[in-house]
Scaffold this motif. Structure first.
Motif, PDB file in Angstrom:
ATOM      1  N   ALA A  33       0.843  -1.208   0.000  1.00  0.00           N
ATOM      2  CA  ALA A  33       0.000   0.000   0.000  1.00  0.00           C
ATOM      3  C   ALA A  33       0.873   1.251   0.000  1.00  0.00           C
ATOM      4  O   ALA A  33       0.585   2.226  -0.700  1.00  0.00           O
ATOM      5  CB  ALA A  33      -0.945  -0.002   1.198  1.00  0.00           C
ATOM      6  N   ASN A  34       1.951   1.231   0.766  1.00  0.00           N
ATOM      7  CA  ASN A  34       2.869   2.360   0.828  1.00  0.00           C
ATOM      8  C   ASN A  34       3.512   2.609  -0.544  1.00  0.00           C
ATOM      9  O   ASN A  34       3.471   3.727  -1.065  1.00  0.00           O
ATOM     10  CB  ASN A  34       3.948   2.092   1.883  1.00  0.00           C
ATOM     11  CG  ASN A  34       4.936   3.234   1.988  1.00  0.00           C
ATOM     12  OD1 ASN A  34       4.570   4.350   2.331  1.00  0.00           O
ATOM     13  ND2 ASN A  34       6.187   2.945   1.683  1.00  0.00           N
ATOM     14  N   SER A  90       0.938   3.539  -3.299  1.00  0.00           N
ATOM     15  CA  SER A  90       0.412   4.893  -3.062  1.00  0.00           C
ATOM     16  C   SER A  90       1.410   5.953  -3.521  1.00  0.00           C
ATOM     17  O   SER A  90       1.022   6.955  -4.130  1.00  0.00           O
ATOM     18  CB  SER A  90       0.083   5.088  -1.584  1.00  0.00           C
ATOM     19  OG  SER A  90      -0.989   4.253  -1.193  1.00  0.00           O
ATOM     20  N   ASP A  91       2.685   5.735  -3.222  1.00  0.00           N
ATOM     21  CA  ASP A  91       3.710   6.685  -3.670  1.00  0.00           C
ATOM     22  C   ASP A  91       3.785   6.721  -5.191  1.00  0.00           C
ATOM     23  O   ASP A  91       3.911   7.802  -5.787  1.00  0.00           O
ATOM     24  CB  ASP A  91       5.074   6.312  -3.080  1.00  0.00           C
ATOM     25  CG  ASP A  91       5.165   6.573  -1.581  1.00  0.00           C
ATOM     26  OD1 ASP A  91       4.304   7.295  -1.016  1.00  0.00           O
ATOM     27  OD2 ASP A  91       6.114   6.044  -0.956  1.00  0.00           O
ATOM     28  N   ASN A 137      -3.308  15.166  -5.352  1.00  0.00           N
ATOM     29  CA  ASN A 137      -1.895  14.824  -5.194  1.00  0.00           C
ATOM     30  C   ASN A 137      -1.072  16.037  -4.766  1.00  0.00           C
ATOM     31  O   ASN A 137      -0.177  15.920  -3.929  1.00  0.00           O
ATOM     32  CB  ASN A 137      -1.336  14.250  -6.496  1.00  0.00           C
ATOM     33  CG  ASN A 137      -1.937  12.905  -6.840  1.00  0.00           C
ATOM     34  OD1 ASN A 137      -2.533  12.235  -6.010  1.00  0.00           O
ATOM     35  ND2 ASN A 137      -1.792  12.514  -8.087  1.00  0.00           N
ATOM     36  N   LEU A 166      -1.995  11.746   2.888  1.00  0.00           N
ATOM     37  CA  LEU A 166      -1.478  10.482   2.357  1.00  0.00           C
ATOM     38  C   LEU A 166      -1.186   9.443   3.445  1.00  0.00           C
ATOM     39  O   LEU A 166      -1.512   8.276   3.250  1.00  0.00           O
ATOM     40  CB  LEU A 166      -0.251  10.723   1.484  1.00  0.00           C
ATOM     41  CG  LEU A 166       0.257   9.483   0.726  1.00  0.00           C
ATOM     42  CD1 LEU A 166      -0.819   8.909  -0.195  1.00  0.00           C
ATOM     43  CD2 LEU A 166       1.505   9.835  -0.074  1.00  0.00           C
ATOM     44  N   LYS A 214      -2.851   5.748   3.206  1.00  0.00           N
ATOM     45  CA  LYS A 214      -2.081   4.496   3.168  1.00  0.00           C
ATOM     46  C   LYS A 214      -2.607   3.522   4.219  1.00  0.00           C
ATOM     47  O   LYS A 214      -2.707   2.316   3.967  1.00  0.00           O
ATOM     48  CB  LYS A 214      -0.593   4.771   3.372  1.00  0.00           C
ATOM     49  CG  LYS A 214       0.059   5.460   2.185  1.00  0.00           C
ATOM     50  CD  LYS A 214       1.516   5.783   2.481  1.00  0.00           C
ATOM     51  CE  LYS A 214       2.197   6.432   1.287  1.00  0.00           C
ATOM     52  NZ  LYS A 214       3.633   6.681   1.537  1.00  0.00           N
ATOM     53  N   ARG A 248      -5.940   2.195   2.929  1.00  0.00           N
ATOM     54  CA  ARG A 248      -5.713   1.227   1.845  1.00  0.00           C
ATOM     55  C   ARG A 248      -5.225  -0.099   2.400  1.00  0.00           C
ATOM     56  O   ARG A 248      -5.625  -1.166   1.938  1.00  0.00           O
ATOM     57  CB  ARG A 248      -4.726   1.782   0.824  1.00  0.00           C
ATOM     58  CG  ARG A 248      -5.324   2.840  -0.068  1.00  0.00           C
ATOM     59  CD  ARG A 248      -4.322   3.418  -1.032  1.00  0.00           C
ATOM     60  NE  ARG A 248      -4.980   4.330  -1.966  1.00  0.00           N
ATOM     61  CZ  ARG A 248      -4.349   5.266  -2.650  1.00  0.00           C
ATOM     62  NH1 ARG A 248      -3.034   5.410  -2.540  1.00  0.00           N
ATOM     63  NH2 ARG A 248      -5.021   6.053  -3.462  1.00  0.00           N
TER      64      ARG A 248
END
Length: 164
Positions: free
Chosen positions: A44-45, A48-49, A67, A75, A79, A82
């Motif tokens: 997820a990290n 997401s990035d 964004n 964010l 994360k 997510r």
């Protein structure tokens, strides 16, 4: 062309509908094979990035604005959400308690192409973590079940060729 497990995501997006959860192979061990909470949080990290800088996704003005303006403060929580959502969807010992996906994504007017692009970033993160392709394919099928809740634009899928 698609990479790895994104063939399922692209095919479903091209058809304009998501599989229902009964079409995805049920397997209680998937949560563990994805690395449990730590492995899922890592995916997820990383995804997401990657989503933040993805050029296809940044063509969507609402996503690009999020964004730029909201990611700096929101964010980390996204994360976490997510991670919780993925863990719950793949049979982990947790219930997703965040906003319904329609509510969380409605303002972005996401297209099937954008949904597939997010799926590609998730696949890349899972591949980078050394997850077996069969488990990635199963996770992609489960991800696809959320398409009807996330996609709100009727814009047809564009051919997207991922950069390996």
């Amino acid at each position: 062309d698609t990479i790895g497990g994104t063939a399922v995501a692209t095919a479903a997006a091209q058809a304009g509908k998501s599989p229902n959860s009964s079409q995805c192979k049920k397997d209680k061990g998937l949560f563990d094979r994805l690395g449990g909470f730590f492995g899922i949080a890592g995916a997820a990290n990383n995804s997401s990035d990657a989503i933040l800088v993805n050029p296809v996704l940044n063509q969507n003005p609402a996503l690009a604005a999020w964004n730029q303006n909201e990611a700096p403060t929101r964010l980390p929580g996204l994360k976490f959400l997510r991670t919780m959502w993925i863990a719950a969807m793949v049979g982990g010992p947790i219930k997703y308690t965040g906003h319904p996906l329609e509510m969380a994504h409605g303002r972005f007017n996401m297209t099937p192409t954008e949904f597939a692009e997010v799926g590609k970033e998730i696949v890349k993160a899972l591949q980078g973590a050394g997850i077996a392709q069969a488990d990635i394919d199963q996770a992609v099928c489960i991800y696809q079940t959320s398409m009807d809740e996330v996609v709100s634009s009727g814009v047809p899928l564009q051919a997207v060729t991922p950069k390996n």
